[in-house]
Design an enzyme around this catalytic site. Structure first.
Site, short mmCIF file in Angstrom:
data_model
loop_
_atom_site.label_atom_id
_atom_site.label_comp_id
_atom_site.label_asym_id
_atom_site.label_seq_id
_atom_site.Cartn_x
_atom_site.Cartn_y
_atom_site.Cartn_z
CG ASN A 107 -28.08 -41.02 -42.51
OD1 ASN A 107 -28.31 -42.18 -42.89
ND2 ASN A 107 -28.37 -40.62 -41.30
CB ALA A 158 -36.00 -29.87 -51.14
CG HIS A 159 -33.69 -30.56 -45.54
ND1 HIS A 159 -32.76 -30.70 -44.54
CD2 HIS A 159 -34.54 -31.60 -45.39
CE1 HIS A 159 -33.05 -31.77 -43.82
NE2 HIS A 159 -34.12 -32.34 -44.32
CB THR A 188 -53.41 -27.18 -50.96
OG1 THR A 188 -54.83 -27.29 -50.92
CG2 THR A 188 -53.00 -26.10 -51.95
CB CYS A 201 -31.99 -38.18 -36.98
SG CYS A 201 -32.09 -37.42 -38.58
CD GLN A 254 -27.29 -37.82 -46.40
OE1 GLN A 254 -26.32 -37.23 -46.87
NE2 GLN A 254 -28.00 -37.32 -45.41
N GLY A 303 -38.23 -36.21 -47.03
CA GLY A 303 -37.74 -37.58 -47.15
C GLY A 303 -38.49 -38.52 -46.22
CB THR A 304 -39.60 -38.14 -42.69
OG1 THR A 304 -38.29 -37.81 -42.23
CG2 THR A 304 -40.32 -38.98 -41.65
C1 LIG Z 1 -32.45 -36.43 -43.98
C2 LIG Z 1 -32.76 -37.83 -44.33
C3 LIG Z 1 -34.09 -38.30 -44.35
C4 LIG Z 1 -35.24 -37.45 -43.90
O1 LIG Z 1 -35.56 -36.43 -44.81
P1 LIG Z 1 -36.42 -35.18 -44.29
O2 LIG Z 1 -36.68 -34.39 -45.51
O3 LIG Z 1 -35.56 -34.47 -43.29
O4 LIG Z 1 -37.66 -35.73 -43.67
C5 LIG Z 1 -34.32 -39.60 -44.73
N1 LIG Z 1 -33.31 -40.40 -45.10
C6 LIG Z 1 -32.03 -39.99 -45.11
C7 LIG Z 1 -30.96 -40.93 -45.55
C8 LIG Z 1 -31.71 -38.70 -44.71
O5 LIG Z 1 -30.43 -38.31 -44.71
#
Ligand SMILES: *Cc1c(COP(=O)(O)O)cnc(C)c1O
Length: 389
Positions: free
Chosen positions: A156, A205-206, A242, A330, A184, A77-78
């Site tokens: 979040n 994904a996580h 890759t 975070c 989220q 996500g970052t």
């Molecule tokens: C967790 C999160 C991210 C970051 O995603 P990562 O895959 O951990 O880099 C960004 N935005 C929100 C709202 C999140 O909850």
């Protein structure tokens, strides 16, 4: 502690990350063992890898209702947020403005700070007291020099859901590019990019029972962004390197499971959350609920417990094998109070007395009842000890 057998733990921090779904782990394992090819290679082994890559892209596209070629896989996500923002501003002169909100994840907020260091003006929109970014607040913040707007889909920390389609309409009427961080919300509530009206959207994904280190950015066909990493022509020449095939396969599988079970999971998770909330209302004196109660992700319960340190409650519950969070995951480990809660109007003291409990599909009613019991005990104990803030 090398491995966590999560049977022994009650994990209620699903907004920070989720345990991997066994079906996702199985598919990734199989990919690692049997599909080591480079998707860019022309031979059969490469084409097998490419096939898996494109299958996952289709799964993600199905959940977004977009074209597979509108998906750029990233390291999470970052990176997706960074690519949306810096990929846009790479093409813009220094007088163009970036507008976002005070309640964004650091991936967006700190990108805004960096843009500002590079010489671009920025504005931060305040949320209302429920943590919602209203259309009116967005309208007030948009100026003639605004080139891009970024408003997260669901927060979040408190779980409040923003009215992205109305905000997108407003941005569109002013010719402003619109991005939403949907990390989220993706997989948990509908994220049809056509209904939402977004130009770009980030996911990870996580947060949906997939692996860490993989995510994606949706970029609507016709929107031009620059790459921010340089190298090969991977991902439509927008993200060199890759591809993380096992991770991407995990994301595809996680997205498929979410798509097939969204309604059912959401109902289950919200029934657990509502049960917890009801028990606390009945049995825990002096606490308030943060965020909207009508317009909130099923998973989230964010509370402020008067006169008790959030950190103390977290430690107390951790000793009982229950994992929750104080402010944003975070910023845990740092003493800074949650920016989201402060922006919603909580005092520093109230923010320090806040807890975030986020429920997931693996939790049971027993988990919830035990957590309610232990939390009530923790608060009684801590208040009795005079460990007040
Ligand atoms: C967790 C999160 C991210 C970051 O995603 P990562 O895959 O951990 O880099 C960004 N935005 C929100 C709202 C999140 O909850």
């Amino acid at each position: 502690m090398n491995s966590i057998k999560h049977k022994k733990f009650i994990y209620l921090d699903n907004s920070a990350t989720t345990p991997i779904d066994p079906l996702v782990a199985e598919k990734m394992n199989e990919t690692i063992r049997t599909n080591f090819g480079n998707p860019s290679s022309i031979h059969t082994i490469g084409r097998h890898a490419k096939h898996l890559l494109e299958e996952s892209r289709e799964q993600v596209a199905l959940l977004l209702n977009c074209l597979p070629e509108e998906i750029i896989f990233t390291s999470g996500g970052t990176e997706a947020d960074n690519l949306a923002i810096f990929g846009t501003f790479a093409n813009l002169p220094k007088e163009k403005r970036f507008v976002t909100t005070k309640i964004e994840h650091p991936a967006v907020l700190n990108s805004a700070v960096q843009l500002n260091r590079l010489g671009y003006p920025i504005s931060l929109i305040p949320p209302d007291k429920f943590g919602e970014v209203t259309v009116e607040a967005v309208d007030n913040a948009l100026s003639k020099d605004t080139a891009m707007l970024s408003v997260m889909h669901a927060n979040n920390e408190v779980g409040t859901i923003n009215d992205i389609s109305r905000i997108a309409e407003l941005a569109k009427s002013k010719g402003i590019l619109f991005h939403s961080d949907a990390v989220q919300s993706f997989g948990k509530i509908p994220t049809d990019v056509k209904n939402l009206g977004v130009d770009m959207l980030s996911l990870s994904a996580h947060k949906i029972y997939g692996p860490k280190g993989v995510g994606a950015l949706f970029v609507k066909k016709g929107i031009e962004i620059s790459p921010t990493t340089f190298g090969g022509m991977h991902e439509n020449a927008k993200r060199a390197g890759t591809e993380n095939l096992p991770g991407i396969v995990g994301l595809g599988m996680a997205a498929k499971i979410c798509r097939e079970n969204m309604q059912q999971h959401s109902e289950y998770v919200s029934s657990l959350r509502d049960h917890l909330q009801m028990r606390l209302i009945a049995e825990l004196p002096d606490f308030t609920i943060n965020g909207s109660q009508s317009n909130r992700l099923a998973s989230h319960l964010n509370i402020t417990v008067s006169d008790v340190e959030g950190e103390s409650m977290l430690m107390f519950l951790d000793l009982k094998g229950i994992a929750i969070s104080t402010g944003s995951a975070c910023s845990s480990g740092s003493p800074n109070p949650s920016k989201t809660l402060l922006a919603m109007g909580l005092t520093v003291k109230q923010a320090h007395s806040s807890l975030r409990i986020t429920i997931g599909k693996n939790n049971t009613l027993d988990d919830i009842n035990l957590t309610a019991d232990e939390l009530i005990k923790a608060v009684q104990h801590l208040r009795g000890m005079g460990l007040n803030v």
